[in-house]
Scaffold this active site. Structure first.
Site, PDB file in Angstrom:
ATOM      1  N   PRO A  22       0.794  -1.228   0.000  1.00  0.00           N
ATOM      2  CA  PRO A  22       0.000   0.000   0.000  1.00  0.00           C
ATOM      3  C   PRO A  22       0.830   1.284   0.000  1.00  0.00           C
ATOM      4  CG  PRO A  22      -0.134  -1.131   2.115  1.00  0.00           C
ATOM      5  CD  PRO A  22       0.528  -2.074   1.165  1.00  0.00           C
ATOM      6  N   ASN A  23       0.335   2.229  -0.772  1.00  0.00           N
ATOM      7  CA  ASN A  23       0.875   3.594  -0.888  1.00  0.00           C
ATOM      8  C   ASN A  23       2.170   3.674  -1.687  1.00  0.00           C
ATOM      9  OD1 ASN A  23      -1.221   4.809   0.774  1.00  0.00           O
ATOM     10  ND2 ASN A  23      -0.263   3.715   2.464  1.00  0.00           N
ATOM     11  N   ARG A  69       5.215  10.693  -2.866  1.00  0.00           N
ATOM     12  CA  ARG A  69       4.861  10.451  -1.458  1.00  0.00           C
ATOM     13  C   ARG A  69       6.045  10.798  -0.542  1.00  0.00           C
ATOM     14  NH1 ARG A  69       4.623   4.447   1.313  1.00  0.00           N
ATOM     15  NH2 ARG A  69       3.921   5.150   3.346  1.00  0.00           N
ATOM     16  N   TYR A 106      11.045   8.987   1.269  1.00  0.00           N
ATOM     17  CA  TYR A 106      11.079   7.935   0.240  1.00  0.00           C
ATOM     18  C   TYR A 106      11.772   8.359  -1.064  1.00  0.00           C
ATOM     19  CZ  TYR A 106       7.792   5.789   3.466  1.00  0.00           C
ATOM     20  OH  TYR A 106       7.213   5.262   4.597  1.00  0.00           O
ATOM     21  N   ASN A 159       8.041  -5.482  -0.605  1.00  0.00           N
ATOM     22  CA  ASN A 159       7.896  -4.329   0.285  1.00  0.00           C
ATOM     23  C   ASN A 159       6.411  -4.261   0.625  1.00  0.00           C
ATOM     24  OD1 ASN A 159       7.735  -1.948   1.660  1.00  0.00           O
ATOM     25  ND2 ASN A 159       8.953  -0.757   0.188  1.00  0.00           N
ATOM     26  N   ALA A 191       2.982  -0.687   5.055  1.00  0.00           N
ATOM     27  CA  ALA A 191       2.515  -0.728   6.449  1.00  0.00           C
ATOM     28  C   ALA A 191       1.981  -2.103   6.850  1.00  0.00           C
ATOM     29  CB  ALA A 191       1.450   0.341   6.674  1.00  0.00           C
ATOM     30  N   GLU A 226      12.364  -9.414   2.372  1.00  0.00           N
ATOM     31  CA  GLU A 226      11.626  -8.221   2.829  1.00  0.00           C
ATOM     32  C   GLU A 226      12.484  -6.994   2.563  1.00  0.00           C
ATOM     33  OE1 GLU A 226      10.729  -8.370   7.034  1.00  0.00           O
ATOM     34  OE2 GLU A 226      10.323  -6.218   7.132  1.00  0.00           O
ATOM     35  N   HIS A 281      12.664  -2.545   2.539  1.00  0.00           N
ATOM     36  CA  HIS A 281      12.105  -1.236   2.865  1.00  0.00           C
ATOM     37  C   HIS A 281      13.003  -0.159   2.293  1.00  0.00           C
ATOM     38  CE1 HIS A 281       9.206  -3.103   5.443  1.00  0.00           C
ATOM     39  NE2 HIS A 281      10.190  -3.832   5.946  1.00  0.00           N
ATOM     40  N   ARG A 298      12.942   5.142  12.630  1.00  0.00           N
ATOM     41  CA  ARG A 298      11.708   5.929  12.564  1.00  0.00           C
ATOM     42  C   ARG A 298      10.838   5.663  13.808  1.00  0.00           C
ATOM     43  NH1 ARG A 298       9.149   5.155   6.796  1.00  0.00           N
ATOM     44  NH2 ARG A 298       7.904   6.905   7.572  1.00  0.00           N
TER      45      ARG A 298
HETATM   46  C1  DQA Z   1       8.157   1.176   4.048  1.00  0.00           C
HETATM   47  C2  DQA Z   1       8.199   1.421   5.559  1.00  0.00           C
HETATM   48  C3  DQA Z   1       6.839   1.187   6.186  1.00  0.00           C
HETATM   49  O1  DQA Z   1       6.899   1.423   7.583  1.00  0.00           O
HETATM   50  C4  DQA Z   1       5.822   2.137   5.586  1.00  0.00           C
HETATM   51  O2  DQA Z   1       4.547   1.880   6.120  1.00  0.00           O
HETATM   52  C5  DQA Z   1       5.803   2.091   4.094  1.00  0.00           C
HETATM   53  C6  DQA Z   1       7.086   2.008   3.386  1.00  0.00           C
HETATM   54  C7  DQA Z   1       9.498   1.508   3.369  1.00  0.00           C
HETATM   55  O3  DQA Z   1       9.686   1.073   2.242  1.00  0.00           O
HETATM   56  O4  DQA Z   1      10.334   2.216   3.943  1.00  0.00           O
HETATM   57  O5  DQA Z   1       4.766   2.191   3.468  1.00  0.00           O
HETATM   58  O6  DQA Z   1       7.886  -0.201   3.829  1.00  0.00           O
END
Ligand code: DQA
Length: 139
Positions: A10-11, A18, A23, A71, A74, A95, A97, A104
């Site tokens: 998501p997102n 964003r 990011y 990735n 959240a 995994e 990020h 954070r």
């Molecule tokens: C994320 C880190 C997560 O905590 C966050 O909710 C994201 C992006 C990252 O790529 O840094 O959506 O996965």
């Protein structure tokens, strides 16, 4: 076996726009273009937990892939269902990020999926995806 599936949760469709301070301003499309010069990359993004699980099931037994770079956004911090899907499939999942989740908010330090992933890469911007792909291909 240089084929890898990258799944973004998501997102992450908003990368480039964003929160660029966290990011970056590079888009996922640019990142994929660069990666595809080196590797065979399939890409899937969804804002929906169930769609991510369906994709893991669909590809997770296909041995023409070296593995999956995920990735989960959240959902990383909440989704036992995605963790169960990773346990259920045969392909290794890395995994990743973009941000360093450990520097954070405290809730980002908890990952429901890390225990069932092959490994974790965090904090290298969009280069985290390349590192994830290379971890699968070279290990
Ligand atoms: C994320 C880190 C997560 O905590 C966050 O909710 C994201 C992006 C990252 O790529 O840094 O959506 O996965």
């Amino acid at each position: 076996m240089n084929k890898v599936l990258i799944i973004n949760g998501p997102n992450l469709n908003l990368l480039g726009r964003r929160e660029p301070g966290i990011y970056g301003s590079q888009t996922m499309e640019t990142c994929l273009e660069q990666l595809r010069q080196l590797y065979e990359i399939e890409y899937f993004q969804s804002n929906h937990e169930g769609a991510i699980i369906d994709k893991l099931h669909e590809v997770g037994f296909d041995r023409t892939y070296a593995g999956i770079v995920l990735n989960a956004g959240a959902y990383t911090h909440t989704s036992i269902a995605i963790a169960d899907a990773i346990s259920a499939i045969e392909l290794p999942v890395v995994e990743v990020h973009i941000s360093n989740v450990h520097s954070r908010e405290p809730f980002r330090r908890d990952s429901k999926i890390s225990p069932v992933c092959r490994g974790v890469i965090a904090g290298f911007g969009l280069d985290s995806y390349r590192l994830g792909v290379e971890a699968l291909i070279h290990s």
